[in-house]
Design a protein around this motif. Structure first.
Motif, PDB file in Angstrom:
ATOM      1  N   UNK A   1       1.032  -1.218   0.022  1.00 32.47           N
ATOM      2  CA  UNK A   1      -0.099   0.030   0.052  1.00 32.47           C
ATOM      3  C   UNK A   1       0.832   1.073   0.127  1.00 32.47           C
ATOM      4  N   UNK A   2       0.271   2.330  -0.460  1.00 30.48           N
ATOM      5  CA  UNK A   2       1.141   3.642  -0.547  1.00 30.48           C
ATOM      6  C   UNK A   2       1.649   4.058   0.717  1.00 30.48           C
ATOM      7  N   UNK A   3       0.910   3.687   1.837  1.00 31.38           N
ATOM      8  CA  UNK A   3       1.619   4.021   3.212  1.00 31.38           C
ATOM      9  C   UNK A   3       2.229   3.023   3.740  1.00 31.38           C
ATOM     10  N   UNK A   4       2.767   2.046   3.118  1.00 34.25           N
ATOM     11  CA  UNK A   4       3.651   1.048   3.660  1.00 34.25           C
ATOM     12  C   UNK A   4       5.017   1.177   3.056  1.00 34.25           C
ATOM     13  N   UNK A   5       6.297   0.713   3.693  1.00 34.02           N
ATOM     14  CA  UNK A   5       7.699   0.876   3.005  1.00 34.02           C
ATOM     15  C   UNK A   5       8.439  -0.308   3.458  1.00 34.02           C
ATOM     16  N   UNK A   6       9.371  -0.868   2.922  1.00 31.72           N
ATOM     17  CA  UNK A   6      10.320  -1.704   3.473  1.00 31.72           C
ATOM     18  C   UNK A   6      11.303  -1.120   4.375  1.00 31.72           C
TER      19      UNK A   6
END
Length: 271
Positions: free
Chosen positions: A82-87
């Motif tokens: 999702x756009x509000x997720x990141x690795x």
């Protein structure tokens, strides 16, 4: 950094404040694909500046939109964020080490661990927010998203592996945004229930809030995260109760479906 035949796929709607961080956190993906459903902010321009290919698709519902997105990808292996997720950097390192073998294997998917950032800081104890196990890396010929409007999950056939390092989810920037999301998700869930003819069980309602709050605050250790744990448990319990009340209204006043849809569009919450 070395790239792999992998497509990062992100669905967006007015995500200008988060999309760059999401896309930039996956430097090893050979393709970055954004499926946008009509953003009115700078989401599309920012995504393209980050090297993403952008495709417009009117909103279909979470499950159908994800299935449409994976069909547009240039590679069979897909990482869905999702756009509000990141690795996290640790997960980037773990994935780059694991991908050479995974991409040529018979695996259907890989389980990832998601950690929640809530009210400006990571949750430390609340179990659904600490290492939430999610299938987000998968081979599209061996998996498909459930065809539902909301709370979609990946269904796959075949073996799966698991990665340990987390990716992060910036849940909402404010409680106001969280409450707006609760209203939108409740409406979508009730529409799915209505399509399936789910029976009304309003006799459960007096207990729903209490039991849902107890589950999250006590059994899932929300109380150990202090007032943030109280807030997230209260929001979850309110969602559990509200969607049942809304479904009751939907069944007894069918005209409320159109009235609610108009209200959601007016507040740009219809996706």
């Amino acid at each position: 950094m070395q790239t792999f035949p992998l497509s990062l796929v992100v669905m967006t709607y007015n995500e200008a404040h988060t999309i760059a961080r999401c896309l930039d956190s996956v430097p090893f993906a050979a393709e970055k694909l954004v499926i946008d459903c009509g953003s009115t902010d700078d989401t599309v321009a920012i995504a393209r500046a980050c090297g993403a290919r952008v495709i417009h698709q009117d909103w279909l519902g979470f499950g159908p939109q994800r299935n449409f997105a994976q069909a547009q990808a240039g590679h069979d292996w897909i990482l869905a964020l999702d756009a509000d997720e990141y690795l996290s950097p640790a997960l980037v390192d773990e994935m780059t080490a694991a991908l050479p073998a995974l991409l040529v294997s018979d695996k259907a998917a890989a389980w990832l661990r998601r950690s929640l950032i809530y009210m400006g800081a990571p949750m430390r104890w609340y179990r659904p927010a600490v290492g939430d196990r999610m299938a987000r890396l998968y081979h599209r010929d061996r998996a498909r998203w459930r065809d539902v409007r909301v709370h979609e999950s990946l269904e796959f056939k075949g073996p799966a592996t698991e990665l340990k390092a987390p990716f992060y989810h910036l849940n909402n920037r404010s409680l106001l945004e969280k409450q707006l999301k609760v209203l939108r998700y409740s409406e979508l869930k009730c529409l799915d229930w209505n399509d399936r003819g789910k029976p009304l069980r309003m006799w459960q309602s007096p207990w729903v809030f209490v039991l849902a709050f107890f589950k999250d605050y006590v059994l899932r250790l929300g109380l150990l995260d202090g007032w943030r744990g109280f807030a997230i448990s209260q929001t979850a319990a309110s969602y559990a109760l509200y969607k049942r009340m809304r479904y009751f209204e939907m069944k007894h006043d069918p005209d409320s479906v159109a009235t609610a849809a108009t209200a959601l569009r007016r507040h740009q919450l219809d996706r």
